[in-house]
Every structure is written in structure tokens, then in C-alpha cells.
Design a protein around this motif. Sequence first.
Motif, PDB file in Angstrom:
ATOM      1  N   GLU A 337       0.903  -1.339  -0.466  1.00 42.85           N
ATOM      2  CA  GLU A 337      -0.206  -0.466  -0.317  1.00 42.85           C
ATOM      3  C   GLU A 337       1.088   1.348  -0.005  1.00 42.85           C
ATOM      4  OE1 GLU A 337      -2.550  -0.350   3.721  1.00 42.85           O
ATOM      5  OE2 GLU A 337      -3.999  -2.009   2.618  1.00 42.85           O
ATOM      6  N   VAL A 340       2.476   1.587  -3.686  1.00 47.68           N
ATOM      7  CA  VAL A 340       1.936   2.006  -4.358  1.00 47.68           C
ATOM      8  C   VAL A 340       1.635   3.164  -3.989  1.00 47.68           C
ATOM      9  CG1 VAL A 340      -0.415   1.975  -4.915  1.00 47.68           C
ATOM     10  CG2 VAL A 340       0.939   0.156  -4.944  1.00 47.68           C
ATOM     11  N   GLU A 341       1.063   4.064  -3.268  1.00 51.61           N
ATOM     12  CA  GLU A 341       1.119   5.240  -3.047  1.00 51.61           C
ATOM     13  C   GLU A 341       2.517   6.405  -3.500  1.00 51.61           C
ATOM     14  OE1 GLU A 341      -0.976   8.219  -1.717  1.00 51.61           O
ATOM     15  OE2 GLU A 341      -1.639   6.197  -1.968  1.00 51.61           O
ATOM     16  N   MET A 364      -8.501   1.306 -11.356  1.00 46.69           N
ATOM     17  CA  MET A 364      -7.975   1.078  -9.976  1.00 46.69           C
ATOM     18  C   MET A 364      -6.764   2.227  -9.207  1.00 46.69           C
ATOM     19  SD  MET A 364      -7.382  -3.186 -10.258  1.00 46.69           S
ATOM     20  CE  MET A 364      -8.437  -4.646 -10.821  1.00 46.69           C
ATOM     21  N   VAL A 365      -6.144   2.385 -10.110  1.00 41.02           N
ATOM     22  CA  VAL A 365      -5.558   3.372  -9.487  1.00 41.02           C
ATOM     23  C   VAL A 365      -5.606   4.096  -8.909  1.00 41.02           C
ATOM     24  CG1 VAL A 365      -3.729   4.863 -10.283  1.00 41.02           C
ATOM     25  CG2 VAL A 365      -3.491   2.684 -10.389  1.00 41.02           C
ATOM     26  N   LYS A 366      -7.127   5.249  -9.682  1.00 37.06           N
ATOM     27  CA  LYS A 366      -7.939   5.656  -9.626  1.00 37.06           C
ATOM     28  C   LYS A 366      -8.757   5.632  -8.240  1.00 37.06           C
ATOM     29  CE  LYS A 366      -7.416   7.381 -14.562  1.00 37.06           C
ATOM     30  NZ  LYS A 366      -8.056   7.630 -15.297  1.00 37.06           N
ATOM     31  N   SER A 367      -8.884   5.352  -8.533  1.00 41.26           N
ATOM     32  CA  SER A 367     -10.273   4.343  -7.173  1.00 41.26           C
ATOM     33  C   SER A 367      -9.769   4.226  -5.563  1.00 41.26           C
ATOM     34  CB  SER A 367     -10.319   2.695  -7.670  1.00 41.26           C
ATOM     35  OG  SER A 367     -11.544   2.283  -6.093  1.00 41.26           O
ATOM     36  N   ASN A 369     -10.961   3.379  -3.404  1.00 46.08           N
ATOM     37  CA  ASN A 369     -10.649   1.838  -2.780  1.00 46.08           C
ATOM     38  C   ASN A 369      -9.593   1.403  -3.464  1.00 46.08           C
ATOM     39  OD1 ASN A 369     -10.677  -0.447  -1.457  1.00 46.08           O
ATOM     40  ND2 ASN A 369     -12.677  -0.658  -1.510  1.00 46.08           N
ATOM     41  N   ARG A 370      -8.440   0.941  -2.762  1.00 48.56           N
ATOM     42  CA  ARG A 370      -7.377   0.685  -3.988  1.00 48.56           C
ATOM     43  C   ARG A 370      -7.240  -0.942  -4.048  1.00 48.56           C
ATOM     44  NH1 ARG A 370      -3.560   4.877  -3.831  1.00 48.56           N
ATOM     45  NH2 ARG A 370      -3.672   6.124  -5.528  1.00 48.56           N
ATOM     46  N   THR A 371      -8.647  -1.489  -2.865  1.00 44.12           N
ATOM     47  CA  THR A 371      -7.552  -3.302  -2.888  1.00 44.12           C
ATOM     48  C   THR A 371      -7.983  -3.692  -3.276  1.00 44.12           C
ATOM     49  OG1 THR A 371      -9.449  -2.810  -0.559  1.00 44.12           O
ATOM     50  CG2 THR A 371      -9.320  -5.471  -0.925  1.00 44.12           C
ATOM     51  N   LEU A 373      -6.473  -3.765  -6.729  1.00 39.36           N
ATOM     52  CA  LEU A 373      -5.257  -3.247  -6.969  1.00 39.36           C
ATOM     53  C   LEU A 373      -4.099  -4.391  -5.870  1.00 39.36           C
ATOM     54  CD1 LEU A 373      -3.530  -1.448  -8.998  1.00 39.36           C
ATOM     55  CD2 LEU A 373      -3.561   0.313  -7.610  1.00 39.36           C
ATOM     56  N   HIS A 374      -3.937  -3.889  -5.011  1.00 40.33           N
ATOM     57  CA  HIS A 374      -3.388  -4.172  -4.058  1.00 40.33           C
ATOM     58  C   HIS A 374      -3.001  -6.172  -4.102  1.00 40.33           C
ATOM     59  CE1 HIS A 374      -3.808  -0.111  -1.394  1.00 40.33           C
ATOM     60  NE2 HIS A 374      -2.793  -0.551  -2.567  1.00 40.33           N
TER      61      HIS A 374
END
Length: 740
Positions: A337, A340-341, A364-367, A369-371, A373-374
Motif C-alpha cells: 500500500e 503504490v502510494e 483501480m489506481v484512480k479508485s 478503494n485500491r484493495t 489493485l493491492h
Amino acid sequence: MTYRALAIDEYALDALDAALIDNDWFRDFSLPADEKKLRRVVIDDIIYLLSEKADENCGLLIINLSDTQILRPDRRPRYPFERIVRVGLHHFRPEVAIPIHWQTFHSGSLLSIYAESITKQSEERIFFEQEPDDSDGQENIYALASAAGVFDFSKISADYTVYRRVVSKYLDALLTDFITPQDGGNYGIVLGKPLGAQIGGATSLKEWVEKKITPQQRDFIERPLDSPVRLKGAAGTGKTQSIAIKVLSDLEKLEKQKIGARIAVLTHSSALAHDVIRGMMFAMDQRESWSSYKYASLWIGTLYELAKEILQYEKKGLTPLSLDGREGRELQRMLVEDAVESVVKTPEFRLVGAKDLSTTLSDMVKSQNRTALHDIILNEFSAVIDAENILKGTDEAKRYCSGTRELWQISLSHSDREFILDVHEQYTRLLNSQRILSMDQMIADFNRYCLSHEWRQLKDSKGFNAVFVDEYHYFNRAESMALHNIFKDSAPKDGKLPLFMAYDLKQGPDDVALSAGGRNGSLNFLASKAGRSELVELTEVFRSTPQIAEFLMHLDGAFPAMDLEGQWMPYGAKSNQDDGAKPQLLRYAGDAQLIDDVFARAERRVAELKEGGRQVAVLCMNEKKFDLYRDAGRIKNKFISITSRDEMSELKYAKRKCVFSMPEFVAGLQFDTVFLIHVDENDFDLIGDSIGHHRRYISRCYLGASRASKNLLIAASNERGGESRILAGAIAEGTLVIGN
């Protein structure tokens, strides 16, 4: 009376680790009148809790009650006491791990841990001396004090006068006649059986072998220790029980034949090893005779615990991320997490990288909630990038970015894969900056060490004659490759090693087992280099009703069609249990209605059952919803939360409250009634038509549903798309009925 110290012999720690303890117990540390496992002896102001095995050579856990103020009855002492007991177990049996989130701090022989979970808002730490007095000839451990917000050992005043008094009076305690206390009153403690003993029942090893095992289990149990064997079976077919029976049987035979041999039982989960398997063995041999054999010996734990023990990380001042596979992956999620940030904030990504991503990953990147993507990134790390040691800028990285994807893998564009490599590079930097070894780094180091001249000299004393692996589907390729190196040179040769592997591919919620045998989608049996293995398949379900077994068969039919070299065949397991109710689908208009009604139903079911909440579980399919509900005031006092497999021991306190968890955290456990909530279409349809995502989602549902033995209720919210399409086949065939 005010007591200065509490002393517990090393064999009594197991009984206390499995005990149910109320805070009132800490006033007198009394034991029930009919208690035979332990005896309580008081000399002056010192209490001794002694087991039947206690003798003058036993190690002691000694607690300074005066300076360990967190154990006062008015301070909620149960939680810190359980941690003190675990540290004591770790001291006498290093394979028993101290969880990483206790934040162990070392300074020479001194050690400290957090007394409670940070979520309980306590900054108190407990301090231990692991070598309190070299002159006494015993390997005791001394819990000397507790203090809030202190890491510096020099700020702790240690009273060794108390320690020396306890040691000096120990022989007197051993010789003191035990006076049976008068019965009556609430003692505040119930010395229960280990978790595995509760799961496996009270059947002796002889009874299992002579009367209870199936022909398929007997085939596995009676296999000689000279070649590899795969034990395949659906949930509830008794794979773990079969391993426990075979290990005890083989140890007994080796001891009778006076054959010196070491056997290892390896798992991915510390709780599975120490709470479940060890408990099953205790249930079959309550004298634990196998622990004191002269010729045959047993090592139980995770592969990470074994690596830590052999590589001696503590002496080198190095800290592994975790010694538990499931916990380690959750901690790695936190690092991902952050990574990614960091990557998405770079100018390079904002100007160029973001534009080249596929629509799916870009969304997913723009969301917020990136769950999802992770999940994808963690899966790529464990199944491909770390498994194949791919680093950004190398030829392997170029091949990874441009190569074709396998059927089981999520579809990712060239730019998607470059983005994931950027995240991996940042993730590695975070690990290095915190001087922490990830799970994958630790296993890579272990694999290199096993090729060293030093290990060649040591393997005949520290290696094993036979190795058993439970939940083999959680092992990635690097972990599987470590297995053949831990055998003694004297282990059977002819290209074969006695490696016994129990697995159920469809219970694996990630892709590590699919990728581990190479990029061809096969299981990782070849990676173990143990030789050609023979298959034993278990098809008789012991733990679930025929109705639940039929539902699982229809859910099995929802898995995507994949060959995987014969490992993905539909299961034909049949139940030997009595008939029960058909699984029900509960439909709700919204999330609030779902959670209120499900916990109300769970509360009623807990009241109906003799064993109470330990037999009722609410398992959530959605991680974000699980975190949200766990802190929700409206249901906060209705459950015992299990957030990692290391917390399985909390089940013993689930009397009037149900268990609330996620499927992967309770793998290996069984409940009378399971409410599997948020099996919603929105989650299944989260990233389109990816076969890899669909497979993992169904695996999580399969894992959760298979925890139910008598009653299974599945809840879905119309607010989140209604029930998932994976349930359509079961509904059409009538194995899942609409509830009310």
C-alpha cells in the motif's frame, strides 16, 4: 494476601496456554479442586504452578508480580499474561514463534514485547531476562517488570532478589505435599484442551488406527518413509488428521526399532502447527510420550521458523517480517500500500505511466478503494516476481513484461507489468530502510545457506529423515525448493525423498501453488526435487453434512475450466455424516440490514449450542467490510474477532459470543454453523472477466463455506449487486435454497 512472584515450570505452560482465564484469577491464582494437570504450591509469598512432569531439572518461567503491575487484577491482566506464557513457551521451545505485531525488542539476553494489542490502546511493555543467572544451572526466563512507553532497558530497575528466592525455594515446592482445596466458588480458570484436541476429539492413536481411519487414510498412514507421497482431498476429508496420525505412528515405530531419526512437520501457519496439529497429537497421546523418545524426535513449525532457527537471526540482530506465512502476507500488504502510494505520486508516473496503463488497472489506481489493485500486486509478487527473482532493469524483467500470460493469471498489459515492477522496486526499498527481511528474502537466504559448506557439515545433525507438509498449496516455488535441502544425506536416495504433502488446490486464495512448478500452471511438486511422487486421494468427508457437501460440489463446478496437469479435476467427495438442513441464501436490501440480522441470528444460535460461540462463525468475504464491521458500535459486543491465524487461541473465549473473521484466517477450523456474508456480485465482477480473479474469489468462498459442519447460511446485499453469479448453479440444482 499479596504475592511477590509466580513460578511456572516449562511443562505447565502448555496447560495454561490452552486455559480459559478470567481477570479474577489473578487475585489468588487458585486451581479447581478436581484439577489434576497442575498443582498449586505456596511458599511464603511465592506461588508455584507445577505440572506432573516437574522435577529439579525443569526450566521455570518466573514472574515478578510486584514489578509487573500490568498483572494486577484491576488492570485486565489476562491479555498480558497470555503473552508472557507465549514468550515462556518460545524460550523453552524456540519453534513456538512470538508474533511480529508484539514488536519484540532485543538487547543482548534482554527482551521486551507489547503487553497488549495496540488496538486495545495500551503502550505498556513487558520486560524479560532470558539468562537471569548463569550460576543456577537452569535455563529459566524471568519476567521482571512492565512499564508504559519504555524501550530502553537501562530505565528498568530489575529486582533479582525475587528471582533468587524463587529458585532457592523451588526444590521445597517440589517436595511439598499437595493439599486438595475444598471445592466451591469460581476459580477464574478452566484448564481446557489445546485447540487441535478439541477439533480431533479424544480418540487415542490406537483407536484411530484400529477403528476409525478410512481405507484411503490407511493407505497413506502405512506408506513407508522411503519415497514422496501427495495427499489430496477436499475440505473436511481429514488431511491434517491423517498427517498427525502418521507422524505419531512412525515415531512410535522408529522408537521401538531403536532407529535414530528426526521427523519434521512443516506448515505455512504457526497456529496450524502449534495449536492444531500439536493439539491433535496431544489428544491421541495425552502423556505426550513422543516428546521424550530416546531415538526418534519431532520438529513442528513453519518453514520460516525453521529458517530463523538455522540462520540464527536473533544473534545477528536481524528481524524477519513474520514467522507465520499468512500474517507475513498481511504485513507485506501494508508495505505494498505504501509502495503504490509512493509510485503514483512520482512525476514520471503522472506524466507518462498513468496514460499507458490498461483501462482496468487505471480505474483501480484512480479508485478511492485500491484493495483489488493491492490484491493483484501481492499476487504477482508471490506467484511470479519474487518466485522467479525478477528485478527491474534485468533481462528477466524484460521477458516478464513482454511474455505471454498463463490461463490462471490475471490479464496485464506490458505497461501494467512495468508499473508493478516499479511498485516492487519501491517495496524492496521500504523493507531495506526498516532493516526487515520479507518472507521471500528470508527463504532466498535460507536456500543459499543450504548450499553452503557449513550446512553440508551440519545437515546430518540438524536435517531430517522425513518431512511432512500440511497445506502445501500455500507454498510458493522458492519455499518448495527449500524442502529437499533440509533432508539428511542419509535419507533414502535413488532419486526419492520421503516428503509427504497434503493439499487442496482449490482452498488456495492466491496463485502461488499454480506458479510454483514453473510457468506451465502445474503444482509445485517438481520444485521440491523429492522425486516422482505417488498420489493418495481422500474422498470421504468427515466434517460436513451431505447437504453441505452437495453444495460444495456445485460451487466446485463454478471454478473456471483449467487442466493444470490433472490437478484441477472436479471433486467427488461424499459425506459420511447424518443428514442436515440445506444451505440457505439470505437476501437483504442493504448492508445495514444484512449485518444486523446476521448477528442477531448468530446470537440466537450461540444460545442454542452447548459449546456456545466457539461453534458459530460469521465469515466475511470482503476485507473492507470486515474492517468496517469489526469497529461498528451496533455489533461490537457480539463477537470475538480473529484477524490472523495466530489469534486462533481466542476461540477458547468464544462462549457467549460468535466468532467474526474472514475465511483465510480460520482455515483448518470447523464450526457447527457458518454465516458467510457478502457473497456479492459486485466483488466478483470487480475486474471484469479475469479467470485468475474469478478463481481466487471462488476459492475464498469455497474455503469459507467448507468451515461449516451442520448449518451454512450465505448472505448477500442488493446494495452490492445481490448474490454472486457463482451461486447460480447451486440455486438451480436446489442445493442452495432461498431462506427467510
